[in-house]
Scaffold this motif. Structure first.
Motif, mmCIF file in Angstrom:
data_model
loop_
_atom_site.group_PDB
_atom_site.id
_atom_site.type_symbol
_atom_site.label_atom_id
_atom_site.label_comp_id
_atom_site.label_asym_id
_atom_site.label_seq_id
_atom_site.Cartn_x
_atom_site.Cartn_y
_atom_site.Cartn_z
ATOM 1 N N PRO A 278 0.830 -1.215 0.000
ATOM 2 C CA PRO A 278 0.000 0.000 0.000
ATOM 3 C C PRO A 278 0.856 1.254 0.000
ATOM 4 N N SER B 181 -4.043 1.863 0.036
ATOM 5 C CA SER B 181 -3.753 2.666 1.230
ATOM 6 C C SER B 181 -4.977 3.444 1.694
ATOM 7 N N THR C 176 -1.303 -0.730 9.788
ATOM 8 C CA THR C 176 0.101 -0.299 9.810
ATOM 9 C C THR C 176 0.462 0.263 11.179
ATOM 10 N N ASP D 69 8.194 -6.757 3.356
ATOM 11 C CA ASP D 69 8.543 -5.827 2.287
ATOM 12 C C ASP D 69 9.774 -5.048 2.713
#
Ligand SMILES: Cc1cc2nc3c(=O)[nH]c(=O)nc-3n(C[C@H](O)[C@H](O)[C@H](O)COP(=O)(O)O)c2cc1C
Length: 395
Positions: free
Chosen positions: A81, A110, A160, A312
């Motif tokens: 995202p 996102s 997140t 990631d």
């Protein structure tokens, strides 16, 4: 029109993006926190993992298909995202979702996207969509975002947690790029030197607002008010109690994005999360944060097969992806490469990135004597210890 025959890797896509975007916009994507040590280490860490090839094997028929979050995927990759994408290319999120759908890989939308989650779902009904949540101080906004994502059929919620303090990105500060771009003579020159971007984004599609949030905040009327609302209303604190609440609200796969430590991984598992995306936000937040790849072996040793472990930060090559899989990851997300690709050539650019990465994964698999992703294991890699005798069992 981009000639993709001349684009052989992510570095080529990055150069094409730099030629299209005004410098401050390019730097916003490309840069990291402070001295950018975490950013550089995210790349150099891959040099500390090398392959142990197996040559006496019949690898004529290979497949890189795999399973991500319990569902078949065309490759062990997805797109991470990213907010602000539509400032890099018009309809960037749509382009990414379409390219991902064509390859049957997931796309992470996102909270700060330039398209609403409902519009994206309606435009690309066949896509595997994950929704990334930034948590806000007002719980009504959090609850509304989560239930809208559920309603719109998003497969996973990525919360997140690694942006719990506002980052210090010095390229942006130097460029006068905070909420918006300062109108200094230098910035005006940077913008004027990119006429294609002016045509496509600035006067074409227009700078994006944040439609996911705008529904809940009448003060959002344009790009500037959206960015302002976003930065002034975030909740810089999310703990295990919040996660348990989130678990009760969200029925699909729940992943925490940003967890890197085995103790935190165990705790989020305990709270009912289905997995983690190990991440240092691509070196954009905590300076000198360890690379997720360095932390991967100890996290996998702690959680075993009890949760989905993706990661990631720094992935640019198929070989990078294969290294992470060999060390126990289920899959890998790519951030900046996709942002560069979409700036370089919209949906075709993202599809080109996916094709390049798929090809490199497939080739690497063959060299390792494997014909399928699930044959990869630690036996296929040789791992340097950064500091012998310290912090076992990291790289
Ligand atoms: C321009 C940009 C915007 C980003 N926006 C978000 C975001 O809105 N939410 C989020 O969880 N991560 C965001 N990230 C972090 C990415 O999801 C991902 O963790 C990171 O880019 C991975 O590192 P890589 O760029 O080296 O692949 C952003 C990254 C970039 C480069």
């Amino acid at each position: 029109m981009q000639d993709f025959r001349k684009i052989h890797n992510v570095e080529d896509l990055r150069a094409a993006a730099a030629a299209y975007l005004p410098k401050p916009v390019f730097d916003f994507i490309d840069g990291g926190a402070e001295d950018e040590v975490a950013l550089r280490n995210n790349r150099s860490v891959f040099e500390r993992v090398r392959f142990r090839p197996r040559t006496m094997a019949d690898v004529q028929v290979r497949s890189i298909e795999t399973t991500l979050l319990g569902k078949p995927a065309g490759a062990p990759i997805g797109i991470a995202p990213m907010g602000g994408l539509s400032s890099f290319s018009p309809n960037a999120e749509l382009a990414m979702a379409r390219a991902c759908a064509a390859a049957n890989i997931p796309y992470g939308l996102s909270t700060a996207a330039g398209i609403s989650m409902e519009d994206l779902r309606a435009a690309v009904p066949e896509a595997r969509l994950w929704f990334q949540l930034y948590v806000f101080r007002d719980d009504r906004i959090n609850e509304a975002l989560v239930s809208r994502a559920q309603e719109a059929g998003y497969e996973a919620l990525l919360v997140t947690t690694d942006t719990h303090v506002a980052p210090k990105r010095e390229r942006d500060r130097r460029n006068g790029f905070s909420l918006s771009l300062d109108k200094t003579p230098r910035n005006i020159m940077h913008v004027l030197s990119r006429p294609r971007w002016i045509r496509d984004v600035l006067v074409g599609a227009g700078l994006p607002t944040m439609p996911n949030l705008a529904v809940h905040a009448p003060e959002i009327v344009d790009n500037l008010s959206a960015t302002k609302f976003f930065s002034q209303n975030r909740r810089y604190g999310f703990d295990y109690a919040h996660l348990r609440v989130m678990r009760r609200m969200w029925k699909g796969k729940l992943l925490v994005k940003g967890v890197m430590r085995p103790d935190e991984a165990m705790q989020v598992l305990e709270c009912g999360a289905d997995g983690i995306v190990m991440s240092n936000h691509g070196g954009r937040n905590l300076e000198s944060a360890a690379a997720p790849l360095e932390m991967l072996p100890e996290v996998v040793d702690a959680v075993g097969k009890r949760m989905h472990v993706l990661l990631d930060s720094g992935f640019r090559r198929g070989t990078d992806v294969v290294k992470a899989l060999a060390l126990g990851a289920e899959g890998v997300l790519m951030g900046r490469p996709a942002a560069f690709a979409v700036a370089a050539g919209g949906e075709a650019g993202v599809s080109h990135l996916v094709a390049l990465t798929r090809d490199e994964i497939d080739r690497t698999l063959g060299y390792l004597g494997c014909t399928a992703i699930d044959q990869l294991g630690r036996d296929h890699v040789l791992v340097d210890r950064a500091m012998p005798g310290r912090n076992e069992p990291g790289l």
